[in-house]
Design an enzyme around this catalytic site. Structure first.
Site, short mmCIF file in Angstrom:
data_model
loop_
_atom_site.label_atom_id
_atom_site.label_comp_id
_atom_site.label_asym_id
_atom_site.label_seq_id
_atom_site.Cartn_x
_atom_site.Cartn_y
_atom_site.Cartn_z
N GLU A 1 7.88 -22.78 26.09
CA GLU A 1 8.58 -23.69 25.19
C GLU A 1 8.05 -25.11 25.34
O GLU A 1 7.92 -25.62 26.45
CB GLU A 1 10.09 -23.62 25.55
CG GLU A 1 11.01 -24.34 24.59
CD GLU A 1 12.49 -24.15 24.98
OE1 GLU A 1 12.81 -23.19 25.70
OE2 GLU A 1 13.30 -24.99 24.59
N ASP B 1 10.05 -23.38 30.03
CA ASP B 1 10.21 -24.55 29.16
C ASP B 1 9.63 -25.77 29.85
O ASP B 1 10.10 -26.16 30.93
CB ASP B 1 11.72 -24.76 28.88
CG ASP B 1 11.98 -25.86 27.86
OD1 ASP B 1 11.02 -26.51 27.40
OD2 ASP B 1 13.17 -26.08 27.52
N SER C 1 19.15 -20.92 31.14
CA SER C 1 18.09 -21.89 31.39
C SER C 1 18.32 -22.42 32.80
O SER C 1 19.39 -22.96 33.09
CB SER C 1 18.20 -23.01 30.36
OG SER C 1 17.31 -24.06 30.67
N GLY D 1 20.50 -24.88 24.04
CA GLY D 1 21.69 -25.52 24.59
C GLY D 1 21.38 -26.92 25.07
O GLY D 1 20.22 -27.26 25.29
N LYS E 1 12.60 -23.96 33.97
CA LYS E 1 11.95 -25.21 33.62
C LYS E 1 10.69 -25.34 34.46
O LYS E 1 10.70 -25.00 35.66
CB LYS E 1 12.89 -26.38 33.93
CG LYS E 1 14.14 -26.40 33.05
CD LYS E 1 13.80 -26.73 31.61
CE LYS E 1 15.06 -26.88 30.77
NZ LYS E 1 14.74 -27.25 29.38
N LYS F 1 18.49 -26.13 17.86
CA LYS F 1 19.62 -26.85 18.44
C LYS F 1 20.28 -27.56 17.28
O LYS F 1 19.63 -28.38 16.60
CB LYS F 1 19.15 -27.86 19.48
CG LYS F 1 18.67 -27.22 20.78
CD LYS F 1 18.20 -28.24 21.79
CE LYS F 1 17.78 -27.54 23.07
NZ LYS F 1 16.94 -28.40 23.92
N ASP G 1 10.77 -26.71 20.40
CA ASP G 1 12.13 -27.24 20.53
C ASP G 1 12.09 -28.68 20.01
O ASP G 1 12.38 -28.94 18.83
CB ASP G 1 12.56 -27.12 22.00
CG ASP G 1 13.91 -27.77 22.32
OD1 ASP G 1 14.48 -28.44 21.45
OD2 ASP G 1 14.41 -27.62 23.46
N LYS H 1 15.15 -18.21 31.65
CA LYS H 1 14.16 -19.25 31.33
C LYS H 1 14.16 -20.25 32.47
O LYS H 1 15.24 -20.66 32.94
CB LYS H 1 14.55 -19.91 30.00
CG LYS H 1 14.14 -21.37 29.81
CD LYS H 1 14.50 -21.84 28.41
CE LYS H 1 14.85 -23.32 28.40
NZ LYS H 1 15.35 -23.76 27.07
O1 OSB Z 1 14.93 -28.22 26.55
O2 OSB Z 1 16.34 -26.69 26.23
C1 OSB Z 1 16.06 -27.80 26.68
C2 OSB Z 1 19.11 -29.16 28.55
C3 OSB Z 1 19.01 -30.50 28.29
C4 OSB Z 1 17.94 -30.95 27.54
C5 OSB Z 1 16.99 -30.05 27.07
C6 OSB Z 1 17.09 -28.70 27.32
C7 OSB Z 1 18.15 -28.26 28.11
C8 OSB Z 1 18.34 -26.88 28.49
C9 OSB Z 1 19.75 -26.50 28.83
O3 OSB Z 1 17.43 -26.09 28.65
C10 OSB Z 1 20.21 -25.24 28.25
C11 OSB Z 1 21.70 -25.08 28.48
O4 OSB Z 1 22.51 -25.81 27.88
O5 OSB Z 1 22.04 -24.20 29.26
MG MG Z 2 13.75 -26.81 25.46
#
Ligand code: OSB
Ligand code: MG
Length: 374
Positions: free
Chosen positions: A213, A188, A135, A290, A163, A262, A238, A161
């Site tokens: 996402e 995401d 991510s 994560g 953001k 999660k 999520d 992925k």
């Molecule tokens: O939306 O998946 C998410 C990290 C913090 C809060 C929300 C998200 C995330 C990540 C991190 O996408 C994924 C990772 O731990 O590598």
């Molecule tokens: Mg997410």
């Protein structure tokens, strides 16, 4: 298995690189670690609550006091058949899933150690290695993002992925596809869009994304169903999924075709397994999300990802992407094919660097059962 003591510890750990989502940027993690002392065996877990109430209403301060005042007292002194019993004992407390998960998962680790079994086996996992994706947060520039993607594609990760948010989306996806027409790519939004953005979201279709996402509100299922009817691209939920009922409703309404699990968000391994199972029954693939975990939470995510319906690469990636030095040994590593090998050792399966943890600890509190303190 009797729960004799629960220790909470807050660590401060700088991230190697800031992580930015549509709801903000983090540069350091405040990590809440739980140690559950169960008849001489210590189970460990990490509470994934964030530094502020942004991803969810829970954050580290609410988790700390909720565990101290309500959740730990509900468990201390209790005799459990197994970690699965923890949920019932904590059920009087509403919500606070990340706090509950940290306690329940520490008990799963303790149970696995009591049984001298790897945690993933106790969870009924079936894989000896798991597929890993990354991510990648919002960066200061497009160049910086493309550099990061180059690094991760070269490292072998099976899915990238990124953001997105309004102003950091179509241009970014366009550039990525220009450089990498064929990589498995998803995005995401962490709730950055609204149904009125439909025209805009339809433009995402041209980038052949594996999924988009959580495009809409963090607590919505209904409008995601309306949106999914308009989109060919799969929606993955999520933030909206906190338990089995949420997953059933989302699937029934057609709000998503993929679910991100999660373990903190759903309140622990028991519920995570239940969500995994219902999704499997309904033909909905899942993957493991994560929360910028240290090695302890990361090892728990690896264990969970060994269950059979974790059919898509997760956000569980190498320790060195986040930390100068992780608190477990060996660190979580990813092969050139983008796989993480699963430990065969008992419990969470890694050595804990207790000296490093002590050095990083800002505060620590141990709670004991009344019988034990009397
Ligand atoms: O939306 O998946 C998410 C990290 C913090 C809060 C929300 C998200 C995330 C990540 C991190 O996408 C994924 C990772 O731990 O590598
Ligand atoms: Mg997410």
């Amino acid at each position: 298995m009797r729960v004799d003591a629960i220790t909470m510890r807050e660590l401060q750990m700088p991230l190697k690189h800031f992580f930015e989502t549509s709801f903000g940027r983090v540069t350091h993690r405040r990590v809440l670690l739980i140690t559950a002392d169960c008849e001489g065996v210590e189970g460990l877990a990490e509470c994934v609550a964030g530094e502020g109430p942004f991803f969810s209403s829970e954050w580290i301060e609410t988790a700390w006091v909720t565990i101290r005042e309500f959740l730990a007292p509900a468990l201390l002194g209790a005799k459990l058949d197994g970690a699965r019993d923890a949920g019932k004992l904590m059920a009087r407390v509403r919500g606070n899933n990340m706090a509950k998960a940290a306690l329940e998962n520490a008990l799963w680790d303790a149970e696995a150690k009591h049984k001298q079994q790897p945690l993933w086996m106790l969870l009924s996992g079936t894989r000896s290695e798991i597929a890993s994706g990354v991510s990648i947060g919002i960066q200061d520039s497009h160049e910086q993002l493309l550099e990061k993607i180059t690094t991760e594609v070269n490292a072998g990760y099976q899915r990238i992925k990124v953001k997105v948010k309004p102003g950091w989306d179509l241009d970014v996806l366009d550039k990525i596809r220009e450089h990498w027409p064929d990589i498995t790519l998803s995005c995401d939004a962490n709730s950055a869009y609204r149904p009125s953005d439909l025209e805009h979201l339809l433009k995402f279709e041209q980038y052949n994304l594996l999924m988009i996402e959580q495009p809409l509100w963090h607590d919505d299922i209904y409008y995601h169903a309306e949106l999914q009817r308009e989109l060919k691209t799969a929606i993955c939920l999520d933030e909206s999924i906190h338990n089995v009922r949420d997953a059933e409703i989302a699937i029934e309404l057609g709000a998503c075709r993929i679910i991100n699990i999660k373990v903190g968000r759903v309140g622990g391994f028991s519920e995570a397994i239940a969500v995994h199972n219902i999704c499997g029954d309904r033909g909905i693939p899942v993957w493991c999300g994560g929360m910028l975990e240290t090695g302890i939470g990361r090892a728990h995510n690896v264990a969970l990802s060994t269950l059979p319906n974790f059919k898509l690469p997760g956000d569980v990636s190498a320790s060195k992407r986040y930390w100068a030095e992780d608190i477990i040994a060996p660190e979580i590593e990813v092969s050139p094919k983008g796989m993480i090998a699963v430990s065969k050792e008992a419990g969470l399966g890694y050595e804990i660097k207790t000296d490093l943890i002590d050095r990083l600890t800002l505060r620590k509190e141990t709670l004991r059962s009344r019988a034990a303190t009397a």
